[in-house]
Design a protein around this motif. Structure first.
Motif, PDB file in Angstrom:
ATOM      1  N   GLY A  57      11.979  12.461  -0.251  1.00 38.07           N
ATOM      2  CA  GLY A  57      12.851  11.317   0.010  1.00 38.07           C
ATOM      3  C   GLY A  57      12.150  10.061   0.517  1.00 38.07           C
ATOM      4  N   PHE A  58      10.896   9.877   0.178  1.00 41.08           N
ATOM      5  CA  PHE A  58      10.188   8.654   0.552  1.00 41.08           C
ATOM      6  C   PHE A  58      10.511   7.574  -0.484  1.00 41.08           C
ATOM      7  CE2 PHE A  58       7.662  11.878   2.682  1.00 41.08           C
ATOM      8  CZ  PHE A  58       7.420  11.298   3.910  1.00 41.08           C
ATOM      9  N   ASP A  59      11.163   6.507  -0.050  1.00 39.19           N
ATOM     10  CA  ASP A  59      11.550   5.433  -0.959  1.00 39.19           C
ATOM     11  C   ASP A  59      10.651   4.227  -0.763  1.00 39.19           C
ATOM     12  OD1 ASP A  59      13.756   6.879  -1.974  1.00 39.19           O
ATOM     13  OD2 ASP A  59      14.956   6.295  -0.234  1.00 39.19           O
ATOM     14  N   LYS A  60      10.634   3.361  -1.770  1.00 40.25           N
ATOM     15  CA  LYS A  60       9.874   2.117  -1.671  1.00 40.25           C
ATOM     16  C   LYS A  60      10.434   1.261  -0.541  1.00 40.25           C
ATOM     17  CE  LYS A  60       8.976  -0.402  -5.132  1.00 40.25           C
ATOM     18  NZ  LYS A  60       9.104  -1.246  -6.326  1.00 40.25           N
ATOM     19  N   LYS A  61       9.587   0.436   0.046  1.00 33.67           N
ATOM     20  CA  LYS A  61       9.985  -0.504   1.095  1.00 33.67           C
ATOM     21  C   LYS A  61      10.077  -1.904   0.479  1.00 33.67           C
ATOM     22  CE  LYS A  61       9.754   2.487   4.499  1.00 33.67           C
ATOM     23  NZ  LYS A  61      10.878   2.898   5.295  1.00 33.67           N
ATOM     24  N   PRO A  62      11.059  -2.693   0.913  1.00 33.58           N
ATOM     25  CA  PRO A  62      11.194  -4.049   0.366  1.00 33.58           C
ATOM     26  C   PRO A  62      10.143  -4.987   0.964  1.00 33.58           C
ATOM     27  CG  PRO A  62      12.847  -3.688   2.046  1.00 33.58           C
ATOM     28  CD  PRO A  62      12.119  -2.375   1.858  1.00 33.58           C
ATOM     29  N   ARG A  83       4.585   5.620  -5.433  1.00 30.90           N
ATOM     30  CA  ARG A  83       4.805   5.572  -6.877  1.00 30.90           C
ATOM     31  C   ARG A  83       3.682   6.214  -7.688  1.00 30.90           C
ATOM     32  NH1 ARG A  83       5.500  -0.039  -8.753  1.00 30.90           N
ATOM     33  NH2 ARG A  83       6.183   0.977 -10.639  1.00 30.90           N
ATOM     34  N   ARG A  84       2.514   6.397  -7.088  1.00 32.16           N
ATOM     35  CA  ARG A  84       1.346   6.890  -7.822  1.00 32.16           C
ATOM     36  C   ARG A  84       1.446   8.397  -8.035  1.00 32.16           C
ATOM     37  NH1 ARG A  84      -3.837   4.438  -5.547  1.00 32.16           N
ATOM     38  NH2 ARG A  84      -3.299   2.722  -6.915  1.00 32.16           N
ATOM     39  N   SER A 139       0.835  -1.199   0.000  1.00 31.93           N
ATOM     40  CA  SER A 139       0.000   0.000   0.000  1.00 31.93           C
ATOM     41  C   SER A 139       0.876   1.258   0.000  1.00 31.93           C
ATOM     42  CB  SER A 139      -0.919  -0.017   1.219  1.00 31.93           C
ATOM     43  OG  SER A 139      -1.652   1.170   1.299  1.00 31.93           O
ATOM     44  N   TYR A 140       1.908   1.243   0.845  1.00 34.44           N
ATOM     45  CA  TYR A 140       2.838   2.379   0.911  1.00 34.44           C
ATOM     46  C   TYR A 140       3.547   2.570  -0.431  1.00 34.44           C
ATOM     47  CZ  TYR A 140       7.102   4.933   2.020  1.00 34.44           C
ATOM     48  OH  TYR A 140       8.134   5.824   2.014  1.00 34.44           O
ATOM     49  N   ASN A 141       4.049   1.458  -1.006  1.00 38.87           N
ATOM     50  CA  ASN A 141       4.783   1.553  -2.269  1.00 38.87           C
ATOM     51  C   ASN A 141       3.902   2.080  -3.402  1.00 38.87           C
ATOM     52  OD1 ASN A 141       7.106   0.650  -1.038  1.00 38.87           O
ATOM     53  ND2 ASN A 141       6.870  -1.457  -1.720  1.00 38.87           N
ATOM     54  N   VAL A 142       2.640   1.665  -3.410  1.00 42.13           N
ATOM     55  CA  VAL A 142       1.714   2.180  -4.426  1.00 42.13           C
ATOM     56  C   VAL A 142       1.537   3.685  -4.237  1.00 42.13           C
ATOM     57  CG1 VAL A 142      -0.712   2.161  -5.152  1.00 42.13           C
ATOM     58  CG2 VAL A 142       0.506   0.002  -4.834  1.00 42.13           C
TER      59      VAL A 142
END
Length: 196
Positions: free
Chosen positions: A175-180, A163-164, A157-160
């Motif tokens: 500086g919010f990066d995707k989480k693995p 990226r959206r 949910s965070y990654n979407v």
């Protein structure tokens, strides 16, 4: 004069709306990141619970299966390694998560072998302490699975969100990066090999 005032009001309104959107997007990203961090803490808590149960399990088995020292030593060593590998939630990346997951995977395999040796010890299988510890470990393994699945859901949910478009603009600037994600280990499809 009136036309200039209207244009100024429109410009101020557009700037205020844009600033409001930026603030709202940033606050939403902060909230989403905090959810990921919170769920990560729950994952770590379940792994710690398992690590705390292991010394009791090893000591119980040790009393019945003293000549299974290599298996017991492997569990203790794997536990030590798993508790030494930590991940800073602020620097959570693919490589650190894989290292953490590999250490926990080694511990899972060692525990599997330890629990498998009970087939050779009928008295151990009937020991109430062992049965309670085994039930606790099974419950903990289930909790770990649930915590990891929930982490993956929240990370998705965070990654979407990160990226959206148009929130991606604010995410990149702030500086919010995707989480693995937790992923199945390469050898997860193979049953652990147990030798007596």
């Amino acid at each position: 004069m009136k036309k200039g005032l209207i244009i100024t009001v429109i410009i101020i309104a557009v700037i205020a709306a844009f600033a409001g959107w930026c603030i709202s997007s940033y606050n939403g990203l902060v909230g989403a990141e905090e959810q990921v961090d919170s769920q990560w803490a729950k994952v770590e808590s379940q792994y710690q619970r398992r690590a705390d149960l292991i010394p009791n399990l090893v000591n119980t088995v040790k009393g019945y299966a003293s000549h299974e020292n290599s298996t017991l030593e492997n569990v203790v060593a794997a536990r030590a390694k798993a508790t030494q590998v930590t991940v800073d939630v602020n620097n959570l990346d693919e490589a650190s998560l894989k290292k953490y997951q590999a250490a926990q995977g080694e511990l899972s395999q060692a525990l599997g072998k330890l629990l498998a040796i009970t087939e050779n010890y009928p008295d151990l299988k009937a020991n109430q302490n062992f049965l309670e510890l085994q039930a606790q470990l099974e419950g903990t393994e289930n909790r770990i699975t649930v915590a990891r699945d929930r982490y993956n859901e929240i990370a998705k949910s965070y990654n979407v969100t990160v990226r959206r478009f148009p929130a991606a603009i604010v995410a990149n600037i702030a500086g919010f990066d995707k989480k693995p994600y937790f992923q199945a280990e390469a050898e997860a499809s193979k049953a652990p090999k147990v030798e007596f």
